[in-house]
Design a protein around this motif. Structure first.
Motif, PDB file in Angstrom:
ATOM      1  N   VAL A 195      15.016  20.250  27.341  1.00 47.72           N
ATOM      2  CA  VAL A 195      15.331  19.632  26.047  1.00 47.72           C
ATOM      3  C   VAL A 195      14.214  19.873  25.037  1.00 47.72           C
ATOM      4  O   VAL A 195      14.468  19.984  23.831  1.00 47.72           O
ATOM      5  CB  VAL A 195      15.630  18.123  26.175  1.00 47.72           C
ATOM      6  N   GLY A 196      12.962  19.964  25.518  1.00 54.93           N
ATOM      7  CA  GLY A 196      11.858  20.232  24.603  1.00 54.93           C
ATOM      8  C   GLY A 196      11.990  21.586  23.939  1.00 54.93           C
ATOM      9  O   GLY A 196      11.786  21.726  22.720  1.00 54.93           O
ATOM     10  N   LEU A 197      12.350  22.598  24.724  1.00 60.27           N
ATOM     11  CA  LEU A 197      12.520  23.932  24.160  1.00 60.27           C
ATOM     12  C   LEU A 197      13.787  24.002  23.316  1.00 60.27           C
ATOM     13  O   LEU A 197      13.793  24.610  22.231  1.00 60.27           O
ATOM     14  CB  LEU A 197      12.573  24.961  25.286  1.00 60.27           C
ATOM     15  N   ALA A 198      14.854  23.353  23.783  1.00 57.19           N
ATOM     16  CA  ALA A 198      16.103  23.337  23.018  1.00 57.19           C
ATOM     17  C   ALA A 198      15.903  22.707  21.644  1.00 57.19           C
ATOM     18  O   ALA A 198      16.464  23.182  20.643  1.00 57.19           O
ATOM     19  CB  ALA A 198      17.180  22.578  23.787  1.00 57.19           C
ATOM     20  N   PHE A 199      15.105  21.654  21.587  1.00 61.05           N
ATOM     21  CA  PHE A 199      14.849  20.987  20.310  1.00 61.05           C
ATOM     22  C   PHE A 199      14.271  21.970  19.300  1.00 61.05           C
ATOM     23  O   PHE A 199      14.689  22.018  18.134  1.00 61.05           O
ATOM     24  CB  PHE A 199      13.888  19.812  20.518  1.00 61.05           C
ATOM     25  N   GLN A 200      13.310  22.795  19.736  1.00 57.07           N
ATOM     26  CA  GLN A 200      12.683  23.730  18.816  1.00 57.07           C
ATOM     27  C   GLN A 200      13.614  24.879  18.449  1.00 57.07           C
ATOM     28  O   GLN A 200      13.642  25.333  17.307  1.00 57.07           O
ATOM     29  CB  GLN A 200      11.396  24.292  19.410  1.00 57.07           C
ATOM     30  N   VAL A 201      14.383  25.359  19.413  1.00 56.07           N
ATOM     31  CA  VAL A 201      15.345  26.424  19.117  1.00 56.07           C
ATOM     32  C   VAL A 201      16.320  25.953  18.042  1.00 56.07           C
ATOM     33  O   VAL A 201      16.595  26.670  17.067  1.00 56.07           O
ATOM     34  CB  VAL A 201      16.107  26.845  20.394  1.00 56.07           C
ATOM     35  N   VAL A 202      16.836  24.732  18.198  1.00 60.71           N
ATOM     36  CA  VAL A 202      17.776  24.194  17.213  1.00 60.71           C
ATOM     37  C   VAL A 202      17.077  23.957  15.874  1.00 60.71           C
ATOM     38  O   VAL A 202      17.662  24.191  14.808  1.00 60.71           O
ATOM     39  CB  VAL A 202      18.430  22.902  17.738  1.00 60.71           C
ATOM     40  N   ASP A 203      15.826  23.501  15.905  1.00 62.93           N
ATOM     41  CA  ASP A 203      15.060  23.357  14.663  1.00 62.93           C
ATOM     42  C   ASP A 203      14.997  24.685  13.904  1.00 62.93           C
ATOM     43  O   ASP A 203      15.167  24.727  12.679  1.00 62.93           O
ATOM     44  CB  ASP A 203      13.634  22.875  14.974  1.00 62.93           C
ATOM     45  N   ASP A 204      14.732  25.761  14.631  1.00 64.36           N
ATOM     46  CA  ASP A 204      14.660  27.085  14.000  1.00 64.36           C
ATOM     47  C   ASP A 204      16.021  27.496  13.434  1.00 64.36           C
ATOM     48  O   ASP A 204      16.100  28.098  12.354  1.00 64.36           O
ATOM     49  CB  ASP A 204      14.176  28.127  15.012  1.00 64.36           C
ATOM     50  N   ILE A 205      17.089  27.184  14.167  1.00 65.54           N
ATOM     51  CA  ILE A 205      18.434  27.498  13.689  1.00 65.54           C
ATOM     52  C   ILE A 205      18.732  26.729  12.410  1.00 65.54           C
ATOM     53  O   ILE A 205      19.231  27.293  11.424  1.00 65.54           O
ATOM     54  CB  ILE A 205      19.477  27.162  14.777  1.00 65.54           C
ATOM     55  N   LEU A 206      18.426  25.437  12.407  1.00 65.79           N
ATOM     56  CA  LEU A 206      18.697  24.609  11.233  1.00 65.79           C
ATOM     57  C   LEU A 206      17.852  25.026  10.043  1.00 65.79           C
ATOM     58  O   LEU A 206      18.330  25.009   8.898  1.00 65.79           O
ATOM     59  CB  LEU A 206      18.448  23.136  11.571  1.00 65.79           C
ATOM     60  N   ASP A 207      16.596  25.407  10.285  1.00 62.56           N
ATOM     61  CA  ASP A 207      15.741  25.850   9.191  1.00 62.56           C
ATOM     62  C   ASP A 207      16.339  27.072   8.496  1.00 62.56           C
ATOM     63  O   ASP A 207      16.150  27.262   7.288  1.00 62.56           O
ATOM     64  CB  ASP A 207      14.341  26.185   9.719  1.00 62.56           C
ATOM     65  N   ALA A 208      17.066  27.871   9.269  1.00 60.62           N
ATOM     66  CA  ALA A 208      17.652  29.097   8.710  1.00 60.62           C
ATOM     67  C   ALA A 208      19.045  28.885   8.136  1.00 60.62           C
ATOM     68  O   ALA A 208      19.523  29.716   7.355  1.00 60.62           O
ATOM     69  CB  ALA A 208      17.713  30.174   9.795  1.00 60.62           C
ATOM     70  N   THR A 209      19.710  27.776   8.492  1.00 59.50           N
ATOM     71  CA  THR A 209      21.118  27.626   8.110  1.00 59.50           C
ATOM     72  C   THR A 209      21.437  26.392   7.281  1.00 59.50           C
ATOM     73  O   THR A 209      22.459  26.363   6.595  1.00 59.50           O
ATOM     74  CB  THR A 209      22.003  27.580   9.379  1.00 59.50           C
ATOM     75  N   ALA A 210      20.609  25.351   7.340  1.00 57.74           N
ATOM     76  CA  ALA A 210      20.906  24.098   6.635  1.00 57.74           C
ATOM     77  C   ALA A 210      20.132  24.029   5.319  1.00 57.74           C
ATOM     78  O   ALA A 210      19.216  24.816   5.068  1.00 57.74           O
ATOM     79  CB  ALA A 210      20.565  22.897   7.518  1.00 57.74           C
ATOM     80  N   ASP A 211      20.510  23.060   4.472  1.00 59.22           N
ATOM     81  CA  ASP A 211      19.802  22.898   3.200  1.00 59.22           C
ATOM     82  C   ASP A 211      18.825  21.719   3.287  1.00 59.22           C
ATOM     83  O   ASP A 211      18.841  20.931   4.234  1.00 59.22           O
ATOM     84  CB  ASP A 211      20.778  22.702   2.036  1.00 59.22           C
ATOM     85  N   SER A 212      17.975  21.608   2.274  1.00 61.08           N
ATOM     86  CA  SER A 212      16.922  20.592   2.289  1.00 61.08           C
ATOM     87  C   SER A 212      17.489  19.185   2.282  1.00 61.08           C
ATOM     88  O   SER A 212      16.941  18.286   2.929  1.00 61.08           O
ATOM     89  CB  SER A 212      15.987  20.789   1.085  1.00 61.08           C
ATOM     90  N   ALA A 213      18.588  18.961   1.568  1.00 64.40           N
ATOM     91  CA  ALA A 213      19.179  17.624   1.498  1.00 64.40           C
ATOM     92  C   ALA A 213      19.663  17.183   2.870  1.00 64.40           C
ATOM     93  O   ALA A 213      19.517  16.018   3.253  1.00 64.40           O
ATOM     94  CB  ALA A 213      20.332  17.612   0.500  1.00 64.40           C
ATOM     95  N   THR A 214      20.223  18.111   3.640  1.00 58.87           N
ATOM     96  CA  THR A 214      20.701  17.793   4.978  1.00 58.87           C
ATOM     97  C   THR A 214      19.549  17.527   5.925  1.00 58.87           C
ATOM     98  O   THR A 214      19.573  16.585   6.727  1.00 58.87           O
ATOM     99  CB  THR A 214      21.564  18.945   5.525  1.00 58.87           C
ATOM    100  N   LEU A 215      18.505  18.358   5.838  1.00 61.55           N
ATOM    101  CA  LEU A 215      17.382  18.264   6.764  1.00 61.55           C
ATOM    102  C   LEU A 215      16.422  17.135   6.440  1.00 61.55           C
ATOM    103  O   LEU A 215      15.710  16.643   7.319  1.00 61.55           O
ATOM    104  CB  LEU A 215      16.598  19.587   6.781  1.00 61.55           C
ATOM    105  N   GLY A 216      16.340  16.756   5.170  1.00 57.14           N
ATOM    106  CA  GLY A 216      15.345  15.773   4.758  1.00 57.14           C
ATOM    107  C   GLY A 216      13.954  16.354   4.635  1.00 57.14           C
ATOM    108  O   GLY A 216      12.964  15.633   4.492  1.00 57.14           O
ATOM    109  N   LYS A 217      13.851  17.667   4.721  1.00 52.40           N
ATOM    110  CA  LYS A 217      12.591  18.392   4.537  1.00 52.40           C
ATOM    111  C   LYS A 217      12.932  19.759   3.953  1.00 52.40           C
ATOM    112  O   LYS A 217      14.114  20.128   3.871  1.00 52.40           O
ATOM    113  CB  LYS A 217      11.834  18.541   5.863  1.00 52.40           C
TER     114      LYS A 217
END
Length: 309
Positions: A228-250
């Protein structure tokens, strides 16, 4: 009283109960604004309260379910690991690190206050975490011959996870890797320290509060936490590339803008998504020895991989 909060609730209801409870717990363990220095305490509460998914406290509570950890110890463990996490975010956002202006949907501490205050907020939150976790609990839990030894083990675990062979070490590698091409194994090593170490600590803090773990229990939890620790970061990288700032809160897209190596930059989006799913399966498999008592840990693995922010 044990950690089995809301066993009959749906996962969403349980998660919301823990998240709401964490606000009360953090309110209790953070210094009040009425105590000098008021501005520092105000800034600590500004960044720690009313924000975030509380993934690490959720992992603490879920692991506590498996081992029937007493609630007073569970609350302190959850608060301590969240304070360490929040301190790391405050420092990570500073101009000398990632230089970000937005965190959890509001201005970062160095923007809302100033850089010196942000530095002190991180320092103070780190100290507060260990103060919270080390407090005597005999009055709340009664006679328990193994309590002091378990608390000491928990303190040691949290210190290692936060230090140079854990979170801080991973951040150092991250800063040194800007503009570099890392291999997949090098990227994994960085994130097992930067992100995974504290997530692993959250799982073990919840478990160790209940009992001294057998070797096979520790190995199974370690396999789960690594997945889960590695999955968390993989998904973070995916979201950084696909989501917007309003959705992420950063600030979205910052990794690419800063030329940082990520799973998406190395594997591509599709392979990164497939890796996250594989890690979710690994997490579920690791929990097989614990049966239904690990239900919340399984649900959290699903949340970590399937989240949208």
């Amino acid at each position: 009283m044990t950690a089995r909060l809301g066993a009959s609730l749906s996962f969403l209801e349980w998660m919301q109960q823990v998240q709401a409870g964490m606000e009360t717990v953090l309110e209790r363990f953070l210094p009040p604004v009425s105590v000098v220095p008021a501005r520092l305490h105000e800034a600590m509460r500004y960044t720690a309260l009313d924000g975030g998914k509380r993934v690490r406290p959720l992992l603490v509570y879920a692991a506590g379910d498996v081992f029937d950890t007493p609630l007073p110890l569970l609350e302190r463990a959850a608060a301590a690991v969240e304070m360490i996490h929040v301190y790391s975010l405050v420092h990570d956002d500073m101009p000398c690190m990632d230089d970000d202006a937005l965190r959890r949907g509001k201005p970062t501490v160095h923007i809302q206050y100033d850089e010196a205050t942000a530095l002190l907020v991180g320092d103070a939150l780190q100290a507060q975490a260990f103060d919270t976790l080390s407090a005597p609990l005999e009055a709340e839990l009664g006679a328990d011959a193994g309590l002091a030894a378990r608390q000491l083990r928990m303190l040691n675990l949290l210190a290692q996870a936060a230090g140079s062979v854990g979170m801080c070490g991973g951040q150092a590698i991250d800063l040194a890797s800007v503009g570099m091409t890392l291999s997949l194994s090098e990227l994994e090593q960085m994130h097992r320290l930067k992100t995974g170490a504290l997530l692993r600590a959250a799982v073990f803090l919840g478990a160790l509060g209940g009992k001294a773990l057998a070797a096979e229990e520790s190995a199974a939890l370690d396999d789960y936490a690594r997945a889960v620790g590695l999955a968390f970061q993989v998904v973070d990288d995916i979201l950084d590339a696909t989501a917007d700032s309003a959705t992420l809160g950063k600030t979205a897209g910052k990794d690419a803008a800063d030329n940082k190596p990520t799973y998406v930059s190395i594997l591509g989006l599709g392979e990164s998504q497939a890796l996250a799913e594989k890690l979710r399966g690994n997490a579920h498999q690791a929990l097989a020895p614990f049966g239904d008592k690990a239900r919340r840990l399984r649900e959290l693995a699903d949340l970590i991989v399937q989240r949208k922010a």
